[in-house]
Design an enzyme around this catalytic site. Structure first.
Site, PDB file in Angstrom:
ATOM      1  N   THR A  79       0.822  -1.214   0.000  1.00 15.57           N
ATOM      2  CA  THR A  79       0.000   0.000   0.000  1.00 15.57           C
ATOM      3  C   THR A  79       0.852   1.258   0.000  1.00 15.57           C
ATOM      4  OG1 THR A  79      -1.574   1.265   1.364  1.00 15.57           O
ATOM      5  CG2 THR A  79      -0.092  -0.196   2.526  1.00 15.57           C
ATOM      6  N   ASP A  80       0.261   2.356  -0.480  1.00 15.48           N
ATOM      7  CA  ASP A  80       0.964   3.646  -0.420  1.00 15.48           C
ATOM      8  C   ASP A  80       1.024   4.204   1.005  1.00 15.48           C
ATOM      9  OD1 ASP A  80      -1.736   4.295  -0.142  1.00 15.48           O
ATOM     10  OD2 ASP A  80      -1.755   5.809  -1.701  1.00 15.48           O
ATOM     11  N   GLU A  81       0.238   3.628   1.923  1.00 12.53           N
ATOM     12  CA  GLU A  81       0.193   4.179   3.278  1.00 12.53           C
ATOM     13  C   GLU A  81       1.504   3.977   4.040  1.00 12.53           C
ATOM     14  OE1 GLU A  81      -3.377   3.762   5.568  1.00 12.53           O
ATOM     15  OE2 GLU A  81      -4.551   3.249   3.791  1.00 12.53           O
ATOM     16  N   TYR A 118      -1.960  -0.346  10.982  1.00 11.50           N
ATOM     17  CA  TYR A 118      -2.080  -1.007   9.679  1.00 11.50           C
ATOM     18  C   TYR A 118      -0.870  -0.716   8.804  1.00 11.50           C
ATOM     19  CZ  TYR A 118      -3.234  -1.348   4.737  1.00 11.50           C
ATOM     20  OH  TYR A 118      -3.177  -1.597   3.392  1.00 11.50           O
ATOM     21  N   LYS A 130       2.200  -3.195   7.364  1.00 11.36           N
ATOM     22  CA  LYS A 130       2.509  -3.384   5.946  1.00 11.36           C
ATOM     23  C   LYS A 130       3.936  -2.945   5.638  1.00 11.36           C
ATOM     24  CE  LYS A 130       0.306  -4.666   2.988  1.00 11.36           C
ATOM     25  NZ  LYS A 130       0.156  -6.046   2.445  1.00 11.36           N
TER      26      LYS A 130
END
Length: 352
Positions: A133-135, A159, A163
Site C-alpha cells: 500500500t501507499d500508506e 495497519y 505493511k
C-alpha cells in the site's frame, strides 16, 4: 502452469483472480482464511471451473502452505492476504501484526524452501509478488510531490506499520537469500466486491438505506483512487516484466478529497436511483476525525509506465459510475456481507 494467490476471496484478490482467468487459462490456486472481509461469493462465477482451486486456510499455517506449494508447483505466489482497514487496526492492532507480519514471514520462508527445490529454469522463472500500500510512506502536505518508490517509509497507523514491516521482510529475503521478489504499492482501490466498511461502498450502502453518511473531520483528506481492474492489470504487468527486487508504485492519477468522493457518489445515486425524500447529499454527517488520520496520499506511477508501459484504463469518472452501478445491480451480495458483527462494528466506529 499454476499461480498461487493468497487472499484471493477478498476485494482486490478476487478481482485479480477473476481478471486473470478472463485473460488466461493458467490455473489459479486461491488460499483464503475467509475472515469477515473474505467472501467466497466473490468467486461464485468460477464454481465448477477446472482452472480454479479454492483452499480455505491461514497464511500463518506453515504446514498448509508447504503442502500447497509441493502439490501445486506454482510458478508464482501473489500475496494479497492482509488485514487492511486503518480503523480496525486502531481498535484491534493484534490481528494486523499476526496476518501482515507473521503471515508474510511464513509465506516467505515457505516460498524460499520450495524455490530451493526447483530446477534451474523453474528457479529463474519463479516470482514472489508482494502486494502492498501507499500508506507505508506516511502523509503528504498539500504542496508535496506524490510518493515515489524512493520515498522514506513513515507509517502512521498500526495497519501501515504492519505493511511497512512486511515490505521490509520481502526486501530482506531477496537481498539475503536471493528469493526472486517484486513489490507493488498501490493507492486506494475501489470497484466491485468492495467490503462496505471502506468509504465508497459504505456511502453507497448507507445512502440507499437512508442512513447518515459519516465523513471524518472536515472531509478534506485527499487520496489517489485506483479502479480495481486497473490494479489487476498492473500486477500482471509487474509479474511478467518487473525487475527482481524492485518496487513499483501503482496509482490511478486521481487525487480527490473524501468529501468530493461522497458528493460524487450522492450525485450518481440521484441520477440512477433518485430518492423521493430528496438529494442523497442531505444525509452527509460529519463525525469526529480518527486518531492520526493521514491528510493526503498521492502516487507517482511514472516508473511502472516508463519500464512496463502500464497506465490505468479508467478515469475516476468512468470507474465510479461502474462501481455505483455494480452495487445497485447486486443488492443480494450487499445484504449477505452485512452480518450482525459488521453492523455492530459500524455502529461502534461511527456512532448510531
Amino acid at each position: 502452469m499454476t499461480i498461487l494467490v493468497t487472499g484471493g476471496a477478498g476485494f482486490i484478490g478476487s478481482n485479480f483472480v477473476l481478471d486473470w482467468l478472463a485473460q488466461s487459462d493458467e490455473k489459479v490456486v486461491t488460499l483464503d482464511a475467509l475472515t469477515y472481509a473474505g467472501n467466497l461469493e466473490n468467486l461464485a462465477s468460477l464454481q465448477g471451473d477446472a482452472r480454479h482451486l479454492f483452499v480455505q486456510g491461514d497464511i500463518c499455517d506453515r504446514a498448509l502452505v508447504d503442502r500447497l506449494l509441493a502439490e501445486q508447483r506454482p510458478r508464482a505466489l501473489i500475496h494479497f492476504a492482509a488485514e487492511s482497514h486503518v480503523d480496525r487496526s486502531i481498535s484491534g492492532p493484534g490481528a494486523f501484526m499476526r496476518t501482515n507480519i507473521e503471515g508474510t514471514y511464513t509465506l516467505l520462508e515457505a516460498a524460499r524452501g520450495y524455490w530451493g527445490t526447483l530446477d534451474a529454469d523453474a528457479k529463474a522463472a519463479f516470482r514472489f509478488h508482494h502486494v502492498s500500500t501507499d500508506e507505508v510512506y506516511g502523509s503528504l502536505q498539500a504542496e508535496d510531490p506524490p510518493f515515489a518508490e524512493t520515498n522514506a517509509y513513515e507509517p502512521n497507523s498500526p495497519y501501515s506499520a504492519s505493511k511497512a514491516a512486511s515490505d521490509h521482510l520481502v526486501r530482506a529475503w531477496h537481498h539475503t537469500y536471493g528469493l526472486p521478489v517484486v513489490t507493488t504499492n498501490c493507492s486506494n482501490n475501489y470497484g466491485p466486491f468492495h467490503f462496505p466498511e471502506k468509504l465508497i461502498p459504505l456511502m453507497i450502502v448507507n445512502a440507499l438505506a437512508g442512513k447518515p453518511l459519516p465523513v471524518y473531520g472536515d472531509g478534506q483528506q485527499i487520496r489517489d483512487w485506483l479502479y480495481v481492474s486497473d490494479h489487476a492489470s498492473a500486477i500482471r504487468a509487474v509479474l511478467a516484466g518487473g525487475r527482481l527486487g524492485e518496487t513499483y508504485n501503482i496509482g490511478g492519477w486521481n487525487e480527490m478529497a473524501n468529501i468530493d468522493i461522497v458528493n460524487t457518489v450522492c450525485a450518481l445515486l440521484d441520477e440512477f436511483r433518485p430518492d423521493p425524500a430528496g438529494p442523497y447529499a442531505r444525509l452527509i454527517s460529519y463525525v469526529k476525525d480518527r486518531p492520526g488520520h493521514d491528510r493526503r496520499y498521492a502516487i507517482d506511477a511514472r516508473k511502472i509506465e516508463r519500464e512496463l508501459g502500464w497506465r490505468p484504463a479508467e478515469t475516476f469518472a468512468s470507474g465510479i459510475r461502474k462501481t455505483v452501478q455494480w452495487y445497485l445491480a447486486n443488492p443480494e451480495w450487499v445484504a449477505r456481507v452485512q452480518s450482525g458483527a459488521y453492523r455492530d462494528w459500524v455502529s461502534k466506529q461511527y456512532g448510531n
